[in-house]
Design a protein around this motif. Structure first.
Motif, short mmCIF file in Angstrom:
data_model
loop_
_atom_site.label_atom_id
_atom_site.label_comp_id
_atom_site.label_asym_id
_atom_site.label_seq_id
_atom_site.Cartn_x
_atom_site.Cartn_y
_atom_site.Cartn_z
N ASN A 2 0.84 -1.19 0.00
CA ASN A 2 0.00 0.00 0.00
C ASN A 2 0.88 1.24 0.00
OD1 ASN A 2 -1.96 1.84 0.25
ND2 ASN A 2 -2.75 1.11 2.22
N LEU A 3 0.76 2.08 -1.04
CA LEU A 3 1.58 3.28 -1.17
C LEU A 3 0.89 4.53 -0.61
CD1 LEU A 3 3.05 2.70 -4.70
CD2 LEU A 3 4.16 2.37 -2.52
N THR A 4 -0.27 4.40 -0.08
CA THR A 4 -0.98 5.56 0.46
C THR A 4 -0.35 5.97 1.79
OG1 THR A 4 -2.96 4.61 -0.50
CG2 THR A 4 -3.25 6.41 1.06
N ARG A 5 -0.04 7.25 1.89
CA ARG A 5 0.56 7.77 3.13
C ARG A 5 -0.52 8.41 3.99
NH1 ARG A 5 5.89 10.99 1.45
NH2 ARG A 5 5.95 11.32 3.67
N VAL A 6 -0.31 8.37 5.27
CA VAL A 6 -1.24 9.00 6.20
C VAL A 6 -1.06 10.52 6.09
CG1 VAL A 6 -2.16 8.74 8.52
CG2 VAL A 6 -0.53 7.10 7.68
N TRP A 7 -2.15 11.29 6.31
CA TRP A 7 -2.12 12.73 6.10
C TRP A 7 -1.07 13.45 6.94
CZ3 TRP A 7 -2.86 16.29 9.90
CH2 TRP A 7 -3.44 15.85 11.10
N TYR A 8 -0.85 13.01 8.16
CA TYR A 8 0.11 13.72 9.03
C TYR A 8 1.56 13.44 8.68
CZ TYR A 8 -0.23 9.27 11.57
OH TYR A 8 -0.24 7.95 11.91
N ARG A 9 1.78 12.60 7.70
CA ARG A 9 3.15 12.37 7.23
C ARG A 9 3.46 13.13 5.95
NH1 ARG A 9 5.50 6.68 8.97
NH2 ARG A 9 4.61 6.66 11.04
N GLU A 10 2.51 13.94 5.50
CA GLU A 10 2.69 14.74 4.29
C GLU A 10 3.26 16.12 4.68
OE1 GLU A 10 2.32 14.12 1.07
OE2 GLU A 10 1.75 12.05 1.47
#
Length: 164
Positions: A2-10
């Motif tokens: 899964n390549l989706t990153r969590v929002w707080y890591r952006e």
């Protein structure tokens, strides 16, 4: 995987959050400064202040007509204010005069005291605790007023004149 990153890591999200967060923190700090500061610059009764200004100008004219002047010495060793008043021959000097120490920008620091005439003809009082800065000194009675300015703590002598 899964390549989706969590929002707080952006990083872009944190960049966008930082601008409004900085504004909110600065706003609370400004509010804190406004509450803590006692600037005293707002006057409720402008008409009354205008009448007082005219009265002060009349006292300046009276001092000038009497030929009044003063020399003030700030004696830090004795923690004493010493004032020598002079006038024309016909003018009599009072036993007590009022001294008003007016801070140039902070009305909350203003201080008033009474100078008492001693046997040697000089007026004396305890030296008040004044924060460093630009100060105006007024020596006055109900009939006349002398004024001058000084920088605390560097100036130890000053000359007061009417309407100066």
């Amino acid at each position: 995987m899964n390549l989706t990153r969590v929002w707080y890591r952006e990083p872009l999200v944190w960049l966008l959050i930082s601008f409004p967060l900085t504004a909110v923190i600065a706003g609370f700090y400004t509010l804190y400064l406004a509450i803590q500061s006692k600037d005293g610059l707002v006057v409720d009764d402008y008409y009354q202040k205008g009448k007082e200004i005219n009265l002060s100008l009349a006292r300046d004219r009276n001092a000038q007509q009497l030929g009044l002047h003063a020399s003030v010495h700030l004696d830090s060793a004795k923690q004493e204010v010493i004032a020598k008043l002079g006038a024309r021959q016909s003018a009599s000097l009072p036993e007590k005069v009022n001294a008003r120490w007016l801070h140039a920008t902070r009305a909350g620091f203003d201080h008033a005291q009474t100078l008492v005439r001693s046997a040697d003809g000089l007026y004396r009082a305890a030296f008040p605790e004044l924060p460093p800065g630009h100060w105006y000194l007024q020596i006055e009675t109900t009939e006349w007023r002398l004024q001058g300015s000084l920088k605390v703590p560097s100036d130890t002598r000053l000359e007061l004149k009417p309407g100066h």
